[in-house]
Scaffold this motif. Sequence first.
Motif, PDB file in Angstrom:
ATOM      1  N   THR A 147       1.251 -22.377 -16.347  1.00  0.00           N
ATOM      2  CA  THR A 147       1.013 -21.179 -15.545  1.00  0.00           C
ATOM      3  C   THR A 147       0.265 -21.611 -14.289  1.00  0.00           C
ATOM      4  O   THR A 147      -0.783 -22.251 -14.381  1.00  0.00           O
ATOM      5  CB  THR A 147       0.193 -20.125 -16.308  1.00  0.00           C
ATOM      6  N   ALA A 153      -1.859 -15.394 -11.135  1.00  0.00           N
ATOM      7  CA  ALA A 153      -0.761 -16.209 -11.642  1.00  0.00           C
ATOM      8  C   ALA A 153       0.534 -15.792 -10.956  1.00  0.00           C
ATOM      9  O   ALA A 153       0.830 -14.598 -10.863  1.00  0.00           O
ATOM     10  CB  ALA A 153      -0.638 -16.043 -13.152  1.00  0.00           C
ATOM     11  N   PHE A 190      -1.550 -20.758 -10.522  1.00  0.00           N
ATOM     12  CA  PHE A 190      -2.332 -19.704  -9.878  1.00  0.00           C
ATOM     13  C   PHE A 190      -2.476 -19.994  -8.383  1.00  0.00           C
ATOM     14  O   PHE A 190      -2.562 -21.156  -7.964  1.00  0.00           O
ATOM     15  CB  PHE A 190      -3.725 -19.610 -10.510  1.00  0.00           C
ATOM     16  N   GLU A 210       0.891 -13.540 -19.599  1.00  0.00           N
ATOM     17  CA  GLU A 210       0.310 -14.626 -18.815  1.00  0.00           C
ATOM     18  C   GLU A 210       0.205 -14.262 -17.340  1.00  0.00           C
ATOM     19  O   GLU A 210      -0.690 -14.745 -16.637  1.00  0.00           O
ATOM     20  CB  GLU A 210       1.164 -15.891 -18.998  1.00  0.00           C
TER      21      GLU A 210
END
Length: 247
Positions: free
Chosen positions: A208, A216, A210, A114
Amino acid sequence: MAAEPKYRRIAADLAERVRSGDFGADGALPPQRALSEEYGVTLMTLRQALQLLQDDGLIEQRPGRGTFVVPPEVAHDQANLRSLADELNTQGVPLRTEVLGRQLRKLPRQVAAELHLPPDEPALRLERLRSVRGIPLLHQVSWVPQPWAEAIRNVDFELTPLYAAIGEAVGTTPERAQEALTAEALSARLAGLNGTGEGRPALVMRRTTFDGTGRAYVVDTATILDERLRIVTDRRSSEVTHTWRFG
């Protein structure tokens, strides 16, 4: 000037104890006779104090069971990028954070994917328990890669929210987030944090976050420990708003 009535002083003290979570996860106050002896007053005086707390919506009488703290309404509007801690602080809700662990570790494979980083990359693993009035609500594990990890390694996360710490340390602020909600069985360890049963279904939010460049920089897993914390959806023709509520 007349002295403040004793029952009002007792009510003020009890209210502070309620707000600080002194009465435990089940929110049960001691029996009235025990409280009257503790404060050195008659049952009538104590009941006047309890009536004030009930009028303010802090406690409720349950016939045959006793007096209990009314769970606070906790709302977390998911239409913005504020963290749960920031959201509750704006509402004046006393959120308590306990840091259960903070170490530099190698990224798990799924988290590394991720973050678009190799699995052996060192990152900060931050584990926290979030409670309101002594009631454990959320268990959170957050992974923060470098260079953010080193910048916030020594922050006191019991006082400072994660995203605020990153913003203050390096100026990074969240620009967007992807979230997924699933139902999973509670492990024995997580069930033990709030005295519930192992294997009970619980909602798990994975997020997640950003930065402005699209990179990320935080992967977070939040497990809802208390069944009274729920997600409410308000659907309208022009928008959909998701809110976490407790109570």
